[in-house]
Design a protein around this motif. Sequence first.
Motif, PDB file in Angstrom:
ATOM      1  N   ASN A  32     -13.219  18.457  31.850  1.00 41.98           N
ATOM      2  CA  ASN A  32     -13.174  19.651  31.005  1.00 41.98           C
ATOM      3  C   ASN A  32     -11.712  19.927  30.626  1.00 41.98           C
ATOM      4  OD1 ASN A  32     -13.584  22.048  29.676  1.00 41.98           O
ATOM      5  ND2 ASN A  32     -14.157  23.228  31.500  1.00 41.98           N
ATOM      6  N   PHE A  33     -11.274  19.343  29.524  1.00 40.15           N
ATOM      7  CA  PHE A  33      -9.877  19.443  29.106  1.00 40.15           C
ATOM      8  C   PHE A  33      -9.834  20.062  27.715  1.00 40.15           C
ATOM      9  CE2 PHE A  33      -5.827  17.511  27.459  1.00 40.15           C
ATOM     10  CZ  PHE A  33      -4.976  18.140  28.350  1.00 40.15           C
ATOM     11  N   SER A  34      -9.349  21.287  27.636  1.00 39.89           N
ATOM     12  CA  SER A  34      -9.237  21.996  26.363  1.00 39.89           C
ATOM     13  C   SER A  34      -7.864  21.710  25.770  1.00 39.89           C
ATOM     14  CB  SER A  34      -9.421  23.508  26.555  1.00 39.89           C
ATOM     15  OG  SER A  34     -10.697  23.778  27.109  1.00 39.89           O
ATOM     16  N   VAL A  35      -7.835  20.918  24.690  1.00 42.24           N
ATOM     17  CA  VAL A  35      -6.569  20.491  24.113  1.00 42.24           C
ATOM     18  C   VAL A  35      -6.177  21.418  22.965  1.00 42.24           C
ATOM     19  CG1 VAL A  35      -7.687  18.872  22.514  1.00 42.24           C
ATOM     20  CG2 VAL A  35      -5.312  18.512  23.194  1.00 42.24           C
ATOM     21  N   SER A  36      -4.881  21.694  22.868  1.00 41.10           N
ATOM     22  CA  SER A  36      -4.337  22.497  21.774  1.00 41.10           C
ATOM     23  C   SER A  36      -3.873  21.576  20.653  1.00 41.10           C
ATOM     24  CB  SER A  36      -3.162  23.347  22.272  1.00 41.10           C
ATOM     25  OG  SER A  36      -3.563  24.194  23.319  1.00 41.10           O
ATOM     26  N   PRO A  37      -3.727  22.093  19.428  1.00 44.36           N
ATOM     27  CA  PRO A  37      -3.213  21.253  18.340  1.00 44.36           C
ATOM     28  C   PRO A  37      -1.834  20.700  18.709  1.00 44.36           C
ATOM     29  CG  PRO A  37      -4.133  23.281  17.462  1.00 44.36           C
ATOM     30  CD  PRO A  37      -4.110  23.438  18.948  1.00 44.36           C
ATOM     31  N   PRO A  38      -1.553  19.449  18.385  1.00 46.55           N
ATOM     32  CA  PRO A  38      -0.253  18.865  18.719  1.00 46.55           C
ATOM     33  C   PRO A  38       0.886  19.605  18.016  1.00 46.55           C
ATOM     34  CG  PRO A  38      -1.822  17.181  18.026  1.00 46.55           C
ATOM     35  CD  PRO A  38      -2.430  18.490  17.707  1.00 46.55           C
ATOM     36  N   GLU A  39       2.058  19.570  18.634  1.00 44.05           N
ATOM     37  CA  GLU A  39       3.261  20.143  18.035  1.00 44.05           C
ATOM     38  C   GLU A  39       4.213  19.003  17.693  1.00 44.05           C
ATOM     39  OE1 GLU A  39       4.839  22.923  20.810  1.00 44.05           O
ATOM     40  OE2 GLU A  39       2.990  24.101  20.937  1.00 44.05           O
ATOM     41  N   TYR A  40       4.764  19.064  16.464  1.00 45.06           N
ATOM     42  CA  TYR A  40       5.640  18.005  15.980  1.00 45.06           C
ATOM     43  C   TYR A  40       7.022  18.569  15.666  1.00 45.06           C
ATOM     44  CZ  TYR A  40       1.063  15.830  15.323  1.00 45.06           C
ATOM     45  OH  TYR A  40      -0.211  15.344  15.524  1.00 45.06           O
ATOM     46  N   TYR A  41       8.056  17.915  16.206  1.00 42.70           N
ATOM     47  CA  TYR A  41       9.427  18.406  16.072  1.00 42.70           C
ATOM     48  C   TYR A  41      10.328  17.330  15.471  1.00 42.70           C
ATOM     49  CZ  TYR A  41       7.858  22.082  19.261  1.00 42.70           C
ATOM     50  OH  TYR A  41       7.172  23.113  19.839  1.00 42.70           O
ATOM     51  N   TYR A  42      11.395  17.805  14.814  1.00 40.40           N
ATOM     52  CA  TYR A  42      12.458  16.935  14.317  1.00 40.40           C
ATOM     53  C   TYR A  42      13.678  17.202  15.180  1.00 40.40           C
ATOM     54  CZ  TYR A  42      15.664  14.601  11.092  1.00 40.40           C
ATOM     55  OH  TYR A  42      16.596  13.764  10.532  1.00 40.40           O
ATOM     56  N   THR A  43      14.071  16.216  15.996  1.00 42.45           N
ATOM     57  CA  THR A  43      15.071  16.461  17.031  1.00 42.45           C
ATOM     58  C   THR A  43      16.507  16.521  16.516  1.00 42.45           C
ATOM     59  OG1 THR A  43      15.179  14.087  17.518  1.00 42.45           O
ATOM     60  CG2 THR A  43      13.618  15.416  18.796  1.00 42.45           C
ATOM     61  N   ARG A  44      16.758  16.042  15.292  1.00 43.59           N
ATOM     62  CA  ARG A  44      18.126  16.054  14.749  1.00 43.59           C
ATOM     63  C   ARG A  44      18.329  17.228  13.788  1.00 43.59           C
ATOM     64  NH1 ARG A  44      17.676  10.095  12.573  1.00 43.59           N
ATOM     65  NH2 ARG A  44      15.516  10.821  12.456  1.00 43.59           N
ATOM     66  N   LEU A  45      17.631  18.311  14.068  1.00 44.82           N
ATOM     67  CA  LEU A  45      17.625  19.440  13.148  1.00 44.82           C
ATOM     68  C   LEU A  45      18.977  20.141  13.059  1.00 44.82           C
ATOM     69  CD1 LEU A  45      15.732  20.975  11.282  1.00 44.82           C
ATOM     70  CD2 LEU A  45      15.132  22.456  13.207  1.00 44.82           C
ATOM     71  N   ALA A  46      19.725  20.216  14.156  1.00 43.76           N
ATOM     72  CA  ALA A  46      20.993  20.953  14.159  1.00 43.76           C
ATOM     73  C   ALA A  46      21.973  20.362  13.152  1.00 43.76           C
ATOM     74  CB  ALA A  46      21.600  20.939  15.563  1.00 43.76           C
ATOM     75  N   ASP A  47      22.134  19.051  13.156  1.00 44.23           N
ATOM     76  CA  ASP A  47      23.054  18.412  12.201  1.00 44.23           C
ATOM     77  C   ASP A  47      22.530  18.535  10.772  1.00 44.23           C
ATOM     78  OD1 ASP A  47      24.709  17.671  14.276  1.00 44.23           O
ATOM     79  OD2 ASP A  47      23.766  15.706  14.530  1.00 44.23           O
ATOM     80  N   LEU A  48      21.224  18.417  10.611  1.00 44.01           N
ATOM     81  CA  LEU A  48      20.643  18.474   9.273  1.00 44.01           C
ATOM     82  C   LEU A  48      20.821  19.859   8.649  1.00 44.01           C
ATOM     83  CD1 LEU A  48      19.079  17.091   7.044  1.00 44.01           C
ATOM     84  CD2 LEU A  48      16.958  17.751   8.200  1.00 44.01           C
TER      85      LEU A  48
END
Length: 243
Positions: free
Chosen positions: A153-169
């Motif tokens: 019984n595993f209730s999964v949430s929608p995946p989260e997607y990140y851009y890790t080089r955001l500070a420089d961009l």
Amino acid sequence: MKNVSQLVLATMVLGISFIVCTLLFGTFLKARSRANQTINVTGSAKRDIVADLGILRGNLQASGASAEQAYQQLQQQRPVLINYLKSQGFAEAAINQNTINLNPVYELSKQGFPSNIILSYTASQMIDVQSKDVKKLKAISLDITSLVEKGVNFSVSPPEYYYTRLADLKVEIQADAAKDALNRARKIAEATGSDLGPITTARMGVIQITPVNSNMISDYGINDVSSIDKEITAVVSASFRLE
């Protein structure tokens, strides 16, 4: 006759002086007015980005007549879930297991309020996995609920997607937005026959990170984590003096 000529000459000199003074004063006012003129422009810049880190979170749940039974049920389910994630290519170090929570379930009164009678117990544990392969993570998020066929019984949430080089961009795209504001100001100055002077004020707007082709906008900025393909937009408002 001599007096008349002198009077005419004096009148002409006075008239010419008046005209010259008028022209000089007009030129001064025009220059002063131009010096006080500014133009306000807004520059923007946009780039497409692709998320390079994904996080999938879910809640593993079990129940039992007692706290011990709920805990044991959870312990039986967890290895099945972990083995599934490993079979999909995730290292054990990428799988994060949080603290197990045990909570009683109380019987409700006729009025709908919890009573002191405990009906059962629930056990839950948050588990998340991280991966740079965001497409694989998305595919797993669509398939992992199939574990219910194995008693998980595993209730999964929608995946989260990140851009890790955001500070420089952010620095780069704000600079692009400032350049766009400068180009807009130059075109306006040229169209009005003026020369563009120095910048007097500049204000950076909030960064908007949205799904591709989205029209979402917020005064506080948006940081979308729901999509792999994103757009980042920066806005700069600036004022320039006209010369």
